[in-house]
Motif scaffolding. Structure first.
Motif, PDB file in Angstrom:
ATOM      1  N   ALA A  40     -23.213 105.760   6.828  1.00 55.92           N
ATOM      2  CA  ALA A  40     -23.685 104.918   7.918  1.00 55.92           C
ATOM      3  C   ALA A  40     -24.805 105.616   8.685  1.00 55.92           C
ATOM      4  CB  ALA A  40     -22.527 104.583   8.857  1.00 55.92           C
ATOM      5  N   ARG A  44     -25.737  98.011  10.700  1.00 54.08           N
ATOM      6  CA  ARG A  44     -25.536  97.645   9.295  1.00 54.08           C
ATOM      7  C   ARG A  44     -26.415  98.452   8.349  1.00 54.08           C
ATOM      8  NH1 ARG A  44     -27.463  91.881   9.331  1.00 54.08           N
ATOM      9  NH2 ARG A  44     -28.863  92.808  10.880  1.00 54.08           N
ATOM     10  N   SER A  60     -16.174 103.564   2.111  1.00 54.18           N
ATOM     11  CA  SER A  60     -14.916 104.307   2.153  1.00 54.18           C
ATOM     12  C   SER A  60     -14.113 103.927   0.915  1.00 54.18           C
ATOM     13  CB  SER A  60     -14.134 103.985   3.435  1.00 54.18           C
ATOM     14  OG  SER A  60     -13.863 102.600   3.522  1.00 54.18           O
ATOM     15  N   ARG A  84     -22.100  93.724   7.356  1.00 53.51           N
ATOM     16  CA  ARG A  84     -21.383  94.053   8.589  1.00 53.51           C
ATOM     17  C   ARG A  84     -21.632  95.515   8.952  1.00 53.51           C
ATOM     18  NH1 ARG A  84     -17.078  96.946   6.536  1.00 53.51           N
ATOM     19  NH2 ARG A  84     -16.254  96.303   4.494  1.00 53.51           N
ATOM     20  N   PRO A  85     -21.399  95.876  10.206  1.00 54.83           N
ATOM     21  CA  PRO A  85     -21.626  97.272  10.596  1.00 54.83           C
ATOM     22  C   PRO A  85     -20.833  98.237   9.719  1.00 54.83           C
ATOM     23  CG  PRO A  85     -21.315  95.913  12.539  1.00 54.83           C
ATOM     24  CD  PRO A  85     -21.009  95.035  11.360  1.00 54.83           C
ATOM     25  N   THR A  87     -18.761 101.440   8.889  1.00 55.14           N
ATOM     26  CA  THR A  87     -17.811 102.220   9.680  1.00 55.14           C
ATOM     27  C   THR A  87     -17.401 103.508   8.973  1.00 55.14           C
ATOM     28  OG1 THR A  87     -15.974 100.931   8.723  1.00 55.14           O
ATOM     29  CG2 THR A  87     -16.879 100.182  10.823  1.00 55.14           C
ATOM     30  N   GLN A  90     -20.796 109.226   8.997  1.00 51.30           N
ATOM     31  CA  GLN A  90     -22.201 109.309   9.395  1.00 51.30           C
ATOM     32  C   GLN A  90     -22.777 110.695   9.088  1.00 51.30           C
ATOM     33  OE1 GLN A  90     -21.843 108.014  13.572  1.00 51.30           O
ATOM     34  NE2 GLN A  90     -22.858 106.123  12.984  1.00 51.30           N
TER      35      GLN A  90
END
Length: 217
Positions: A40, A44, A60, A84-85, A87, A90
């Protein structure tokens, strides 16, 4: 007839065993879809590692997403936007193993500089505050979104503009009554990106040019 039955049974068993070793058929008769790990970046927007353009992303274990937009960022790396965002992690180091070399934000910035990006006609300072609006709309304030995704640093904005190249991304601005004119220099010659939400009271900073062209509209 009695001798023929064992032969038919043997052929059936061999055929069944052969199927176990065959690769599963593809729905479209094409090549297998590449499932790529993705990190991420913001909203998005993420970064995927794959030898060829990925059709499926795995933020994931067990999670699968199809990219809406894909932009190559050099060998093995792809800038992506999904539905979608994201998650997942990062940590850019998570891509190092797939890329075969250490990967950092400075390397990402270097790669983003090398690709074409959308022109928005805004000159920004280091905190993404608008210093000059060359589109004639007279916008003032701080850029907070690009293409529907949040931007919290120069790096985020560069990534969004790279994905939006060839289009006109929607830029969201948070209103501010006053903006200190910090001067204007090209975005690509600015300081390294701030990671996370930039501080509003950081004082004067060098300017950034998000438009990369005086004639951007």
């Amino acid at each position: 007839m009695i001798r023929l039955f064992p032969m038919l049974l043997l052929c059936a068993c061999e055929s069944g065993l052969a199927r176990l070793w065959q690769a599963p058929p593809q729905a479209d008769g094409g090549t297998a879809e590449v499932v790529a790990p993705v990190v991420a970046l913001v909203g998005r927007i993420g970064l995927a590692a794959a030898a060829s353009q990925p059709a499926l992303l795995e933020p994931s274990p067990g999670d699968r997403l199809r990219p809406l937009k894909v932009k190559p960022l050099g060998p093995g790396l792809w800038l992506v936007r999904v539905q979608r965002p994201l998650t997942g992690t990062q940590d850019l180091n998570a891509l190092s193993q797939s890329l075969g070399q250490p990967f950092s934000h400075s390397e990402l910035e270097k790669r983003l500089k090398a690709v074409a990006r959308a022109q928005v006609g805004l000159s920004l300072d280091r905190q993404l505050r608008i210093v000059q609006d060359r589109t004639g709309e007279g916008r003032r304030g701080t850029v907070v979104t690009c293409g529907g995704d949040p931007v919290q640093s120069k790096l985020h904005l560069m990534a969004c503009l790279a994905l939006e190249n060839g289009g006109q991304p929607e830029i969201g601005v948070e209103f501010a009554s006053t903006v200190q004119d910090a001067g204007v220099v090209p975005l690509d010659s600015s300081l390294p990106p701030d990671i996370g939400r930039p501080k509003r009271d950081a004082g004067p900073a060098r300017g950034l040019d998000a438009g990369l062209g005086a004639d951007s509209r």
